[in-house]
Scaffold this active site. Structure first.
Site, PDB file in Angstrom:
ATOM      1  N   PHE A 213       0.862  -1.186   0.000  1.00 40.77           N
ATOM      2  CA  PHE A 213       0.000   0.000   0.000  1.00 40.77           C
ATOM      3  C   PHE A 213       0.894   1.230   0.000  1.00 40.77           C
ATOM      4  O   PHE A 213       1.677   1.443   0.930  1.00 40.77           O
ATOM      5  CB  PHE A 213      -0.921   0.045   1.220  1.00 40.77           C
ATOM      6  CG  PHE A 213      -1.861   1.224   1.170  1.00 40.77           C
ATOM      7  CD1 PHE A 213      -3.135   1.086   0.639  1.00 40.77           C
ATOM      8  CD2 PHE A 213      -1.467   2.480   1.616  1.00 40.77           C
ATOM      9  CE1 PHE A 213      -4.010   2.174   0.557  1.00 40.77           C
ATOM     10  CE2 PHE A 213      -2.323   3.575   1.531  1.00 40.77           C
ATOM     11  CZ  PHE A 213      -3.595   3.423   1.008  1.00 40.77           C
ATOM     12  N   ASP A 322       9.140   3.138   1.854  1.00 44.18           N
ATOM     13  CA  ASP A 322       7.953   3.895   2.235  1.00 44.18           C
ATOM     14  C   ASP A 322       7.707   3.688   3.728  1.00 44.18           C
ATOM     15  O   ASP A 322       7.226   2.641   4.154  1.00 44.18           O
ATOM     16  CB  ASP A 322       6.772   3.400   1.391  1.00 44.18           C
ATOM     17  CG  ASP A 322       5.446   4.038   1.782  1.00 44.18           C
ATOM     18  OD1 ASP A 322       5.353   4.644   2.869  1.00 44.18           O
ATOM     19  OD2 ASP A 322       4.479   3.901   0.999  1.00 44.18           O
ATOM     20  N   LYS A 353       1.847  10.718   8.234  1.00 39.46           N
ATOM     21  CA  LYS A 353       1.147  10.243   9.447  1.00 39.46           C
ATOM     22  C   LYS A 353       1.732  10.815  10.749  1.00 39.46           C
ATOM     23  O   LYS A 353       1.600  12.009  10.996  1.00 39.46           O
ATOM     24  CB  LYS A 353       1.157   8.714   9.476  1.00 39.46           C
ATOM     25  CG  LYS A 353       0.225   8.088   8.437  1.00 39.46           C
ATOM     26  CD  LYS A 353       0.149   6.585   8.632  1.00 39.46           C
ATOM     27  CE  LYS A 353      -0.734   5.884   7.637  1.00 39.46           C
ATOM     28  NZ  LYS A 353      -2.083   5.653   8.120  1.00 39.46           N
ATOM     29  N   THR A 377       2.270  24.380  -4.818  1.00 42.47           N
ATOM     30  CA  THR A 377       2.018  25.649  -4.142  1.00 42.47           C
ATOM     31  C   THR A 377       2.568  25.645  -2.717  1.00 42.47           C
ATOM     32  O   THR A 377       3.343  26.522  -2.337  1.00 42.47           O
ATOM     33  CB  THR A 377       0.510  25.957  -4.100  1.00 42.47           C
ATOM     34  OG1 THR A 377       0.038  26.033  -5.432  1.00 42.47           O
ATOM     35  CG2 THR A 377       0.240  27.283  -3.396  1.00 42.47           C
TER      36      THR A 377
END
Lengths: 496, 496
Positions: A213, A322, A353, A377
């Site tokens: 994931f 990750d 997280k 941005t």
């Protein structure tokens, strides 16, 4: 009570409370956060009547079928999540593993009483163009202070966009190597990329693993393979996918098989890289979780990861680890891959997280040489970095990584004992620190365990098809562990 | 002074300051934000020595080549951005159009002095699972209160991930129609999506426009076509791209040609949809900006958008209007597409920037029926919604949309006059409200204008190849407009 089976634990004295070192029983320990309740307490079925009413209300505005309860964040404190029906739950899931210091930690409530910090929050800049004066210092003193050996930092907003942008760094670095350091872009590349065609938009791939994931935006979703409902109906890049080791447990009794499993998966990785290159889609990077979290808390050996890195290097692909779910301490180290003793740091490590904002650490080679290639941005959020600053201060001053290891041992020992007592119900206890999981015999049984745990005041979480995952905050203590273990044992005993 | 050429403007009296309605000269107006300087003031070349030192420092941590200056957000106030070298700039760019009320607006500084709000900020939940008690009420009272006629809301983190997830809603809705309302997923779909293959990961497309900007993550980047440097070396979905109208100015003198241009582009859209379907890649949605912002402030007529929506409906594709840069008031309406008088609201409207958090409004048909299809850990950020709540309050109580229209007229009138005075330097003045742009004769000239404007204390921005874009805050007043116009006129006069 389960805690009677464990030796009494000595709590270190800590500056945040008055108590001195003392031997403590499970439910009488001094809390790391003042004002925590001593026990969960459940007054209604969960969701209770007020939560149900609010779910109905929310459902008129959006798909609210995933909501488990509505929380009262004014009342929630430390490891305890209080819901709107006054149910008090010991939180072992912490907002999908995103709350490092529990609820209403005084260090965090203090951050924005400082006027300068408040202005940093409210005047949110375009960090890539007009950063505030203290941004470089904060990046260095906060984020770089916990870097896993990587000198560069890119900040982002969330886990998905961290992975998405990190993939771009992998592609850019790969093409730079192909061109040679001095190669400019060709006119053809400049033109074709504007219409999404090769060679400007090249056929390059990120290799991922079944069960992985990495997020839900279209690029990261192409490397996510945990559940069909996340992916169905959404177009995807047809990139190679290798098998992640599927170990037999207990590990110590299945060493040879599991080593074979590592080898098989690594051979497949190498094979896929070669095949993909032959098919005109070179693998620019490999993305992997140190523990496949959403996919079922699937772990792999340090040897697997060391060899995976060597394969990546051999084939000129970058290695992206990750750490969105595993990072920031729950495995007992700041970064889970620090358990692996890799030959060198990975090329990129993504986070989000518990870290409050998304982003990634990376090597010099992964830094784009041209401007505006990885840009947006906001490029992160200074307000979140200020919260992270305090979180890291508390982790250090309270020795929370050590605490996580100790509590993790206690939890794992307890769950392993349940495995022996209830072998027809549980198997495959695994994990590091308090980042632990155990499989229920069946998927419906897992769901039933979680639902009965909740009625006993334990907010847990599932992952994969069979796993119950533990994701307590870093301030989870012995007495919390014992409450969890007691409740889980009752649930198991009451299972017909 | 330029302001002498304009009639004096009557400022409405406003509750936040003591002044009563009064005729005001350009530089003596009462400010909407107390404590604003009366004028820009520039003491050093920009970036100044302190900014340069900080850029060097930042460059050791990340690619810092895009940084224009380091700001002092404690000193910045209202429409004035103060940098670390004590240069005071009138901000006509506002952090890439993301600051609605300028710097340190008292209404925003107040938000987190409220304990409940502070706890909402610090205890950031997984909104899809454990939202706080007041979340539905806030969604309704804040976000829904300014919805462009759409009843559902999905909150996200930033513009890119809003578009990425909105594309998923488009794909999901398209496939649901194909299956029929009751159709379940087939076993084959469930299996193939896990390996990124059709039919589970279907060949569906989002049609976009040349010159568009919708973000930089891999899905949204596949619909972005503004600059090669954003896209080069990054794999992309090979989706159809149509031409966006390229108008001749002034509009009133080129009506027939521009109508022809609309027709040509619309015919191409329809043609591409049909072709793509024949090639086995049906177009599930069309994504379009109401004014192509990064791509050069390219506008299209209300007729173009009305017909585009009809084409989308005819072919069963959803229409997504991306209001990330145009939304929240700068065109004088809350949403730019409200200028178009569409037959019905678009299927999806995405937002971010001035709105503080990302997200999108959508129709019932765009709401996934199953759970966990559009989902992530945070699903937005309650702390940002609390800021937005105050922003919308101020927009209403201060009549800022009306103010934007008035100031926009003043600015546009001024720039059009420059076009006449300096036809060899400027052309194609365009835009709505204060969301305005004008082309410089050449690209180097544009860059030169921006750089000389900055040395006169005006922070501007460019877009596309030739355009200077104006993106002031909604609190930009007459006297600010006049300062900008005066400075711009000087720059033009001083151009050799």
């Amino acid at each position: 009570m389960f805690s009677k089976n464990l030796s009494p634990i000595i709590l270190q004295s800590r500056s945040t409370f008055q108590g001195i070192s003392q031997a403590v029983g499970a439910r009488t320990a001094t809390n790391l956060v003042q004002g925590e309740p001593r026990n969960p307490s459940v007054k209604t079925p969960i969701p209770g009547p007020r939560s149900k009413k609010l779910i109905e209300e929310l459902n008129t505005l959006q798909q609210a079928g995933t909501v488990q309860l509505f929380a009262d964040y004014d009342k929630s404190i430390g490891n305890y999540l209080v819901d709107v029906d006054d149910n008090v739950l010991l939180d072992c899931f912490t907002q999908i593993s995103s709350v490092p210091l529990g609820y209403n930690h005084p260090a965090l409530l203090d951050v924005f009483t400082d006027k300068h910090n408040l202005k940093s929050l409210v005047n949110r800049p375009a960090l890539g163009v007009f950063p505030g004066e203290d941004w470089p210092k904060k990046l260095k003193n906060v984020l770089l202070s916990v870097s896993p050996g990587l000198p560069y930092i890119t900040t982002m907003m969330c886990g998905s966009c961290s992975n998405e942008n990190a993939y771009k760094n992998l592609f850019i670095a790969y093409r730079r190597k192909e061109r040679g350091e001095k190669g400019p872009f060709t006119q053809q590349e400049m033109e074709t990329c504007m219409i999404n065609s090769a060679p400007g938009s090249p056929n390059l791939a990120i290799l991922s693993f079944h069960g992985a994931f990495h997020g839900r935006t279209l690029g990261s979703l192409s490397t996510t393979h945990s559940k069909a409902i996340h992916k169905i109906d959404v177009p995807a890049f047809n990139w190679p996918i290798a098998h992640f080791p599927a170990y037999r447990y207990p590990l110590e009794e299945n060493q040879r098989e599991n080593e074979q499993e590592d080898k098989k998966c690594l051979a497949e990785v190498e094979d896929l890289i070669e095949k993909s290159k032959r098919n005109g889609v070179p693998v620019a990077g490999i993305v992997v979780e140190p523990i496949q979290s959403e996919g079922g808390d699937n772990e792999a050996s340090p040897e697997f990861f060391r060899e995976l890195q060597r394969i990546a290097k051999r084939h000129g692909a970058g290695l992206l680890i990750d750490e969105v779910q595993t990072g920031c301490g729950p495995t007992g180290k700041m970064w889970c891959h620090e358990h692996f003793n890799l030959d060198s740091p990975p090329d990129i490590v993504t986070f989000s997280k518990k870290m409050q904002l998304g982003g990634y650490y990376h090597t010099e080679a992964m830094k784009p040489q041209e401007t505006y290639r990885v840009f947006n941005t906001w490029m992160g959020d200074p307000g979140k970095l200020l919260l992270l600053e305090q979180i890291l201060n508390v982790i250090k001053s309270e020795n929370l990584l050590q605490q996580v290891q100790k509590i993790g041992d206690r939890l794992k020992t307890g769950i392993l004992q349940f495995e022996k007592e209830f072998p027809h119900l549980l198997n495959s206890t695994r994990g590091r620190g308090t980042f632990l999981a155990v499989n229920a015999a069946t998927s419906p049984l897992r769901d039933d365990f979680l639902s009965r745990l909740k009625q006993k005041g334990i907010q847990g979480g599932g992952c994969g098809d069979h796993a119950i995952r533990l994701r307590p905050a870093l301030i989870f203590q012995e007495h919390h562990a014992d409450i969890f273990l007691d409740s889980f044992r009752q649930v198991l005993k009451e299972t017909k």
